[in-house]
Write a protein that holds these residues in place. Sequence first.
Motif, short mmCIF file in Angstrom:
data_model
loop_
_atom_site.label_atom_id
_atom_site.label_comp_id
_atom_site.label_asym_id
_atom_site.label_seq_id
_atom_site.Cartn_x
_atom_site.Cartn_y
_atom_site.Cartn_z
N GLY A 68 -48.70 23.21 -28.10
CA GLY A 68 -48.19 24.39 -27.38
C GLY A 68 -47.23 25.24 -28.19
O GLY A 68 -46.78 26.28 -27.72
N LEU A 69 -46.90 24.79 -29.40
CA LEU A 69 -45.93 25.53 -30.21
C LEU A 69 -46.58 26.00 -31.52
O LEU A 69 -46.01 25.90 -32.61
CB LEU A 69 -44.70 24.67 -30.52
N THR A 190 -48.15 34.05 -27.35
CA THR A 190 -47.67 33.11 -26.33
C THR A 190 -46.98 31.88 -26.96
O THR A 190 -45.87 31.52 -26.57
CB THR A 190 -48.85 32.62 -25.47
N SER A 191 -47.66 31.27 -27.96
CA SER A 191 -47.08 30.03 -28.50
C SER A 191 -45.78 30.31 -29.26
O SER A 191 -44.84 29.52 -29.22
CB SER A 191 -48.10 29.32 -29.40
N ASN A 194 -42.75 30.38 -27.11
CA ASN A 194 -42.27 29.09 -26.62
C ASN A 194 -41.40 28.33 -27.61
O ASN A 194 -40.82 27.30 -27.28
CB ASN A 194 -43.48 28.20 -26.26
N THR A 196 -38.26 27.40 -29.81
CA THR A 196 -36.82 27.64 -29.80
C THR A 196 -36.23 27.19 -31.14
O THR A 196 -36.87 26.46 -31.90
CB THR A 196 -36.13 26.82 -28.69
N LYS A 199 -36.05 23.38 -31.38
CA LYS A 199 -37.34 22.74 -31.67
C LYS A 199 -37.71 22.94 -33.13
O LYS A 199 -38.30 22.07 -33.75
CB LYS A 199 -38.43 23.29 -30.75
N ARG A 462 -53.09 35.59 -26.89
CA ARG A 462 -53.49 34.26 -27.34
C ARG A 462 -54.80 34.42 -28.12
O ARG A 462 -55.45 35.46 -28.06
CB ARG A 462 -53.68 33.33 -26.15
#
Lengths: 464, 572
Positions: A68-69, A190-191, A194, A196, A199, A462
């Motif tokens: 997801g990243l 999108t990814s 997400n 930060t 992360k 995406r």
Amino acid sequence: MNVVRAFCLAIVLFVLATGARAAGVSLPAHERLELANGAVLLLSEKHDVPMIGLEAIVRGGAVSDPEGLGGMAGLLAELLQHGAGKRNSKAFAEASAAVGGELSVSAGLEAIYVSADFMARDAELMIELVADLLQRPTLAADEFTKLRDRSINLIKAAKGSNPGELLPAYGNAFLFGKHPYGNPVAGSETSLANITQEKLQQYYEEQVGSDRLILSVVGNFNAVAMKALLTKAFGGWRPAAIPLPSLTAAAKQTGRRVLLIDKPGVTQTYFWIGNIGVSADYPKRADLDLANTVFGGRFTSMLNTEMRVKAGLTYGAGSILQQHSQPGAVVISSFTATDTTVDAIDMALKILKRLRDSGIDEDATESARNYIMGQFPPRLETAPQLATQFAMLEQYGLDVAYINDYGAALSAATADSIAAAIDEVYPSPEDVSLILIGDADLIRDDVSQYGPVTEMSIDEPRFR
Amino acid sequence: MEVPGNKITIMSLFSELRRRNVLKVALLYLVAALLILWIIDRAVSGDVLPIWASQFMLLLVAIGFPVALIFAWVYEITPQGLKKGVDVDQTQSIVYKTGQKLNAAVAVLAVLGVAALIGERLLPEFELIRPEPVEEIPLRPVYDSSEAAGVPKEISSYTMANGLRIIVWPDHDIPNVVMYNFVRAGGRNEYPGITGLSHFFEHMMFNGTTSRKPGEFDRAMEAVGGANNAYTTNDLTVYQGWFPRSALKTILELEADRLQNLAIDPDVVERERGVVYSERRLRVDNDNWGRLYEQVRATAFVAHPYQFPVIGWPSDIESWTQQDLESYFKTYYAPNNSTMVFSGAVSPEEIFLLAEQYFAPIPRQLPPPPVRTIEPEQAGERRLVIEKEAQTPLLHLAFHAGRAADPETQQMQLLLNILTDGNSSRLHRLLVEEEQIALSVAGVQIQGFDPGLVYIYLTLPPGADIDAVEARVLEELRRVAVEGVTRAELGKARNIVLADFWREIATINGKASALGDFDVFTGSYENLFSLPEDVKAITSQQIQAVAAKVFQQNNMTVGVLRSPTHTPGAGK
């Protein structure tokens, strides 16, 4: 005794040199050194111009992006250049530019690449910068936010400006699906959103370290001094916190399916037709290169001759073999006016079928052999090119024989061995993914003949 | 378990080997073998001996080595002749003297070997057993100082009777050759109705001659290992060939054939219009940057032909005639309108000879008509907007500036390095990193035979306040006109130029490209090598003056591409 040794060595070198001349192309000698912390150093002197080329590979890359990243490795690569060691972002950029040095960091599917090209007199400074950015990056929060937002906007800009550039991102995502090779290296809007700073910091500690490092330097230096400099600069680095993720081969696709990306108002259709091919260490590489040169690897290739030279359907058509540690995609890529979309795709599939049914003839093979060998030396001409080549061989666990015996392997290829490679690597036209960027309203009905169509808008944030 | 006697035994064996001159014989053998192998190898490369000869000799030498050693161990030279060592009275032995003779023999052979090696390198004419032209000359230019380049002596130029100018830069680092043909035909030589014709010829030159069908040029070139490409600008059409040395004659024959016998087949012309249209769709119609650039140029120039897009206006691509093509080819593809540059594994002498053979039959033509139109001074800023679906707006600014050959152009180039080259440049720092009002900024100087443009272009984030960004860019450009640049910036720009210079001439491709550009635009390739020194001499005052002259609002054309629904402040 020393004199005797020197002469024996001279004889050995002499015989080696003779051998190399017969084979055509060979890499210059290089030295390999593994530091206690796992870092691998590769060095080779080259004294034609007062310059040095450096290539550092940190294994990992987009395949190690957390779920997801997507775009994590790509974003980290950007951020590494924005402040490290005692220098903030501005001072870091200025340090290399002030001496005319080039320093860039980029991410690929399987590694982060640091490339530097600088005047020999500035070696100490440039190696300090490379060591700093890898070992002591600041990863500052404000720089992080800025770069993440800019990366998102640059994807938006690419969607407007030259949509063909994005075909590989859409194509790999569709073809590889959940396999890590489907990760777009730059991430998606999108990814990226997400990710930060925390992360990213964690990712850096887990996935970047000395055991992942291959550092290759070629150019105008003294190898003994350079070795000392590099050992001092990288010998104290810590290994990555977790081991390199292991990958398995993606399964080949059977049957046909279509991804249609709608860009209203575009006057041509960009297309990418592919399936899973083979890995970088594919043993029949020379046979495959001959086949691909004839099929879609040069101007007079089957694809470009039929589609551009004879039919005038496009400005260019070709085929690509992605090279990774596990099988990458084998792809036909081109573009054509919206109203000739079906003509061009049909023609591409027909040529693919012809390749598989009839192979390539003797004349074409001989021509491809000469072409590959004739175009090879300029690829190993400069210090940065050689540095990259040595690093790449190390990355994929290939021996220098991969290059040095390549000419012999090309000569040894026969109609049968080439046919075997074609059969193994190129998909049947019935088993491919078709990825199209075009004006969907105008081509949707026509392209549904190729298989079930998945449709998305180019404005969706995406790639899959 | 240790065997105490072992070491002593090895040591005494060693001294015995020395006493019996076995080591010296071994050394002599190796030196002699090296020389013989070297001579055989030369003969093989010169096609005097077959290839297997060197392998055979190597085998022979390898077998002979142990035989010679055993012989040396067993036999000894005495005043009475050759005797078995065990039969010689050790007090009468002259092995020491024999050893000295062996030493002398080794020294003589070594000197001979070194002399031969040096001779081969210093005297390329040293070709007793190799009649063919020298394929590899290990001597290559050595640059002792990165500051003072100087014109490398190995470069030669030559102008043929038909006016074709040829420049050769030998470099034997790799066994390849690069050929560039600079034809003085570009957008500036066109007029309404034939815009894009120069670029169209760039395509037609690969599409067949009276004796070669379309596609054969590329097939013949690739079959001998060569690759090619070409590009067209507003000033030039440049043809490039990259090939192994072994393909040299084929490439020259192909080049001469198309320059002399180009077929302009109407069917091929029709099909090629389709290909060029596809290229136009790719680079202009569906590329936001290309679309805006085309419009900004067409607005910045109102009189001079630099206003035409290199690829041509669509209506012209569709309608130029056979007559247009034939007369354009005859006028512009004349030897007196071209400069050819070769770099790589060649010698000037052989290229000049081959050029006479292949290109001398091509007749000289009347010089092309001069481009008379001079762009009148711009009297006020010009603006244009393209509305098109785009998430990220584009902002382009163009200013009239000098010709490639003007000293001011080099000063402006240095300033552009300072303003837009890389992450440390002024505009990048300010607009992209600090204020974050742009996603990217770049600057280029369009340099040609006639006065060109300084072109600054930005990609802006969604919802950008485009007017505010424009004002900010102008403010920074004017700041240079008022305050100049810093010493550190000037030093940095000089170093970038210097390093780029070395990067470029590190490859045979860069060598040919740079020589040709300098020769065509500045009148002599020698100017390339004064670049590092010229750049060193540029002062902050000069940069300030050129900024003041160029960055004026009245001299500016502004182009914007944005979505019809673009609203400043939205989408952030």
